[in-house]
Design a protein around this motif. Structure first.
Motif, PDB file in Angstrom:
ATOM      1  N   PRO A 180       8.433  -0.255 -10.039  1.00  0.00           N
ATOM      2  CA  PRO A 180       8.536  -1.688 -10.331  1.00  0.00           C
ATOM      3  C   PRO A 180       7.180  -2.382 -10.371  1.00  0.00           C
ATOM      4  CG  PRO A 180      10.226  -1.036  -8.759  1.00  0.00           C
ATOM      5  CD  PRO A 180       9.322   0.150  -8.929  1.00  0.00           C
ATOM      6  N   ALA A 181       6.263  -1.970  -9.481  1.00  0.00           N
ATOM      7  CA  ALA A 181       4.934  -2.589  -9.457  1.00  0.00           C
ATOM      8  C   ALA A 181       4.164  -2.265 -10.730  1.00  0.00           C
ATOM      9  CB  ALA A 181       4.150  -2.115  -8.231  1.00  0.00           C
ATOM     10  N   LEU A 182       4.254  -1.019 -11.198  1.00  0.00           N
ATOM     11  CA  LEU A 182       3.563  -0.651 -12.438  1.00  0.00           C
ATOM     12  C   LEU A 182       4.181  -1.368 -13.631  1.00  0.00           C
ATOM     13  CD1 LEU A 182       1.365   0.993 -13.767  1.00  0.00           C
ATOM     14  CD2 LEU A 182       2.925   2.946 -13.881  1.00  0.00           C
ATOM     15  N   SER A 183       5.486  -1.579 -13.583  1.00  0.00           N
ATOM     16  CA  SER A 183       6.142  -2.338 -14.648  1.00  0.00           C
ATOM     17  C   SER A 183       5.616  -3.771 -14.698  1.00  0.00           C
ATOM     18  CB  SER A 183       7.657  -2.336 -14.419  1.00  0.00           C
ATOM     19  OG  SER A 183       8.312  -3.109 -15.411  1.00  0.00           O
ATOM     20  N   LYS A 184       5.425  -4.381 -13.522  1.00  0.00           N
ATOM     21  CA  LYS A 184       4.854  -5.731 -13.475  1.00  0.00           C
ATOM     22  C   LYS A 184       3.422  -5.742 -14.000  1.00  0.00           C
ATOM     23  CE  LYS A 184       7.555  -7.554  -9.581  1.00  0.00           C
ATOM     24  NZ  LYS A 184       7.463  -8.099  -8.205  1.00  0.00           N
ATOM     25  N   ALA A 185       2.663  -4.690 -13.688  1.00  0.00           N
ATOM     26  CA  ALA A 185       1.276  -4.616 -14.146  1.00  0.00           C
ATOM     27  C   ALA A 185       1.214  -4.531 -15.670  1.00  0.00           C
ATOM     28  CB  ALA A 185       0.586  -3.406 -13.520  1.00  0.00           C
ATOM     29  N   ILE A 186       2.088  -3.739 -16.265  1.00  0.00           N
ATOM     30  CA  ILE A 186       2.136  -3.636 -17.721  1.00  0.00           C
ATOM     31  C   ILE A 186       2.516  -4.981 -18.338  1.00  0.00           C
ATOM     32  CG2 ILE A 186       3.334  -2.540 -19.653  1.00  0.00           C
ATOM     33  CD1 ILE A 186       3.621  -0.042 -17.896  1.00  0.00           C
ATOM     34  N   HIS A 187       3.459  -5.669 -17.705  1.00  0.00           N
ATOM     35  CA  HIS A 187       3.877  -6.992 -18.191  1.00  0.00           C
ATOM     36  C   HIS A 187       2.726  -7.997 -18.088  1.00  0.00           C
ATOM     37  CE1 HIS A 187       6.605 -10.270 -19.162  1.00  0.00           C
ATOM     38  NE2 HIS A 187       6.149 -10.936 -18.114  1.00  0.00           N
ATOM     39  N   ALA A 188       1.931  -7.916 -16.999  1.00  0.00           N
ATOM     40  CA  ALA A 188       0.795  -8.828 -16.832  1.00  0.00           C
ATOM     41  C   ALA A 188      -0.289  -8.559 -17.870  1.00  0.00           C
ATOM     42  CB  ALA A 188       0.219  -8.694 -15.424  1.00  0.00           C
ATOM     43  N   LEU A 189      -0.435  -7.292 -18.268  1.00  0.00           N
ATOM     44  CA  LEU A 189      -1.443  -6.924 -19.259  1.00  0.00           C
ATOM     45  C   LEU A 189      -1.007  -7.301 -20.669  1.00  0.00           C
ATOM     46  CD1 LEU A 189      -4.206  -5.482 -19.353  1.00  0.00           C
ATOM     47  CD2 LEU A 189      -2.983  -3.337 -19.738  1.00  0.00           C
ATOM     48  N   SER A 208      -3.789  -9.002  -8.496  1.00  0.00           N
ATOM     49  CA  SER A 208      -3.329 -10.386  -8.450  1.00  0.00           C
ATOM     50  C   SER A 208      -1.937 -10.449  -7.823  1.00  0.00           C
ATOM     51  CB  SER A 208      -3.301 -10.985  -9.860  1.00  0.00           C
ATOM     52  OG  SER A 208      -2.406 -10.266 -10.684  1.00  0.00           O
ATOM     53  N   THR A 209      -1.558 -11.614  -7.359  1.00  0.00           N
ATOM     54  CA  THR A 209      -0.290 -11.783  -6.657  1.00  0.00           C
ATOM     55  C   THR A 209       0.911 -11.560  -7.580  1.00  0.00           C
ATOM     56  OG1 THR A 209      -0.427 -14.174  -7.091  1.00  0.00           O
ATOM     57  CG2 THR A 209      -1.262 -13.380  -4.976  1.00  0.00           C
ATOM     58  N   GLU A 210       0.757 -11.790  -8.860  1.00  0.00           N
ATOM     59  CA  GLU A 210       1.879 -11.623  -9.777  1.00  0.00           C
ATOM     60  C   GLU A 210       2.202 -10.166 -10.051  1.00  0.00           C
ATOM     61  OE1 GLU A 210       0.880 -12.351 -14.084  1.00  0.00           O
ATOM     62  OE2 GLU A 210      -0.872 -13.286 -13.173  1.00  0.00           O
ATOM     63  N   VAL A 211       1.287  -9.258  -9.719  1.00  0.00           N
ATOM     64  CA  VAL A 211       1.513  -7.835  -9.969  1.00  0.00           C
ATOM     65  C   VAL A 211       2.104  -7.146  -8.746  1.00  0.00           C
ATOM     66  CG1 VAL A 211       0.422  -5.633 -10.504  1.00  0.00           C
ATOM     67  CG2 VAL A 211      -0.278  -7.706 -11.719  1.00  0.00           C
ATOM     68  N   GLY A 212       1.519  -7.353  -7.581  1.00  0.00           N
ATOM     69  CA  GLY A 212       2.017  -6.681  -6.387  1.00  0.00           C
ATOM     70  C   GLY A 212       1.215  -5.423  -6.085  1.00  0.00           C
ATOM     71  N   PRO A 213       1.521  -4.774  -4.973  1.00  0.00           N
ATOM     72  CA  PRO A 213       0.725  -3.611  -4.557  1.00  0.00           C
ATOM     73  C   PRO A 213       0.923  -2.415  -5.477  1.00  0.00           C
ATOM     74  CG  PRO A 213       2.645  -3.865  -3.137  1.00  0.00           C
ATOM     75  CD  PRO A 213       2.618  -5.063  -4.021  1.00  0.00           C
ATOM     76  N   LEU A 214      -0.187  -1.818  -5.882  1.00  0.00           N
ATOM     77  CA  LEU A 214      -0.199  -0.619  -6.708  1.00  0.00           C
ATOM     78  C   LEU A 214      -1.055   0.436  -6.031  1.00  0.00           C
ATOM     79  CD1 LEU A 214      -0.757  -2.063 -10.294  1.00  0.00           C
ATOM     80  CD2 LEU A 214       1.217  -0.709  -9.600  1.00  0.00           C
ATOM     81  N   SER A 215      -0.725   1.692  -6.212  1.00  0.00           N
ATOM     82  CA  SER A 215      -1.568   2.773  -5.703  1.00  0.00           C
ATOM     83  C   SER A 215      -2.774   2.943  -6.617  1.00  0.00           C
ATOM     84  CB  SER A 215      -0.774   4.075  -5.631  1.00  0.00           C
ATOM     85  OG  SER A 215      -0.433   4.517  -6.947  1.00  0.00           O
TER      86      SER A 215
END
Length: 445
Positions: A180-189, A208-215
């Motif tokens: 889910p976090a990587l999905s948010k990162a792709i959406h932010a990009l 950023s806060t809109e993405v969340g924790p990623l490894s």
């Protein structure tokens, strides 16, 4: 007074009034007034000069400026010179519009036909309309008002709306599923705009806060996908790092590692006067990314020019905690890689330049095996002890063992030997450990 005499007088008065409304027209006819102090035309000083003398001085100045004309037309990743014969400086119009005691612009005219010829020769892929040609010409004329050389004129400042956007870089990474976090990162990009001359930080976006924790692995994966697309543009790479070992998922040469602990980031800058938009999505088991904007003059194509592999060595260590016949693999070996990346710049399929991008080196990871201690012949123990006493530097194999915690010591251990190995990681002889760190007897192969 007769009516026939009044009419000529009225006409003469009207003509006189019309002349007095234009100071410089009077100067041109009668040459009786001077320009006041601090009267400039571009960089040229015509203070305290009558119109005729100012005209003569500007004729000389404009002639010299014409011979030294240096106007660079810039379009994205290419620039070329504007031929001097396409520009004409109008002295009479310049003086007619000059205000005494002020800084005044130089009036120049750019030949529309000449400019169209130059643009069609230098930028054949772009179709310029008459309105576009007129806008660019007017822009050049405006830049020439100062008379300062050289002048750099960005064509996209005047015709950006007439040039359609195109995809200038793409990349794709196959992956079965994403968090889910990587999905948010792709959406932010996705749909992120890179403004002219703007610098972009991948870590800043992904933390950023809109993405969340990623490894770090997820960040590196997305960052490397973007890096592959960026290499197909003229963007400037400001920071880019690689991992210490080869990633199983990313092709060597195209990695852009992110490490939050060490502060390793991926950064780049858009050097163009136009904006670009990133499109990113995950679908059908793949992350797809593209960069869209005004097309470039050159086609940028990064490739792996050369790849070399370096086989790991096998480091053999000895321990009394390993049963006879067993071999404990405390670290599997991994082949080292060196990848050289180059990029070609071409026009219509013809390569015009080749540039070096990077030479990435991943050191091999040595295989570490722990063997049981060899049985020592008691008949030679005394002589061995005497030699050790007389020679403190003796590094022969001893019967002493290390603690269980030290079983994974490095190859410099006195009870370790090194041999060449031509293969990659092997599972032969691996042992299962109990909670105390000792190998479970009988589990070796």
């Amino acid at each position: 007074m007769k009516k026939s005499h009044i009419i000529p007088i009225i006409i003469a008065f009207m003509l006189s009034s019309a002349f007095t409304k234009n100071t410089f027209a009077v100067d041109g006819l009668f040459n009786t007034e001077k320009f006041a102090d601090h009267t400039y035309v571009g960089p040229f000083n015509i203070s305290n000069n009558k119109t005729k003398l100012a005209n003569s001085k500007l004729a000389s100045n404009f002639s010299e400026m014409q011979s030294e004309l240096d106007v660079n037309l810039i379009y994205q990743d290419i620039q070329f010179s504007l031929p001097p014969e396409t520009v004409t400086f109008d002295i009479d119009m310049t003086l007619a519009n000059a205000n005494s005691g002020e800084d005044n612009p130089i009036i120049a005219t750019v030949s529309r036909e000449g400019l169209q010829t130059v643009l069609s020769q230098e930028l054949p892929k772009i179709q310029f309309s008459e309105n576009a040609i007129d806008s660019v010409a007017a822009g050049i004329e405006k830049e020439l008002q100062t008379g300062i050389m050289p002048q750099n004129v960005n064509i996209t400042d005047y015709v950006a709306n007439e040039i359609p956007n195109k995809v200038v870089g793409t990349s794709e990474f196959t992956i079965d599923g994403i968090s889910p976090a990587l999905s948010k990162a792709i959406h932010a990009l996705d749909k992120l705009t890179i403004e002219p001359f703007e610098s972009f930080s991948m870590m800043e976006l992904l933390t950023s806060t809109e993405v969340g924790p990623l490894s770090d692995e997820e960040m590196t994966l997305l960052s490397s996908t973007l890096y592959t697309a960026v290499l197909q543009t003229n963007f400037q790479i400001d920071e880019r790092n690689i991992s210490t070992v080869v990633s199983p998922n990313i092709q060597p040469g195209f990695e852009a590692a992110i490490n939050q602990t060490l502060g390793l980031d991926f950064k780049f800058t858009n050097p163009n006067k136009t904006e670009f938009t990133i499109q990113a999505a995950w679908s059908a088991g793949a992350i797809r990314l593209s960069i869209e904007g005004k097309p470039f003059y050159y086609t940028y194509e990064p490739t792996i020019a050369n790849t070399e592999t370096y086989n790991p060595r096998t480091v053999v260590q000895y321990s009394a905690f390993v049963d006879d016949g067993q071999v404990v693999v405390s670290q599997g070996g991994k082949v080292g890689v060196e990848a050289t990346v180059i990029r070609t710049l071409s026009v219509d399929g013809n390569i015009v330049e080749t540039e070096d991008i990077s030479k990435d080196f991943y050191a091999p990871v040595h295989r570490i095996e722990i063997h049981p201690l060899l049985e020592v012949d008691t008949s030679v123990t005394d002589s061995a002890d005497n030699k050790e006493t007389n020679n403190p530097q003796n590094d022969g194999t001893t019967t002493g063992t290390s603690n269980p915690e030290e079983m994974d010591s490095n190859a410099s251990d006195s009870n370790a030997t090194v041999s060449e190995s031509g293969g990659e990681e092997s599972n032969v002889g691996e042992v299962i450990y109990d909670k105390s760190g000792l190998p479970i007897s009988g589990s070796g192969k």
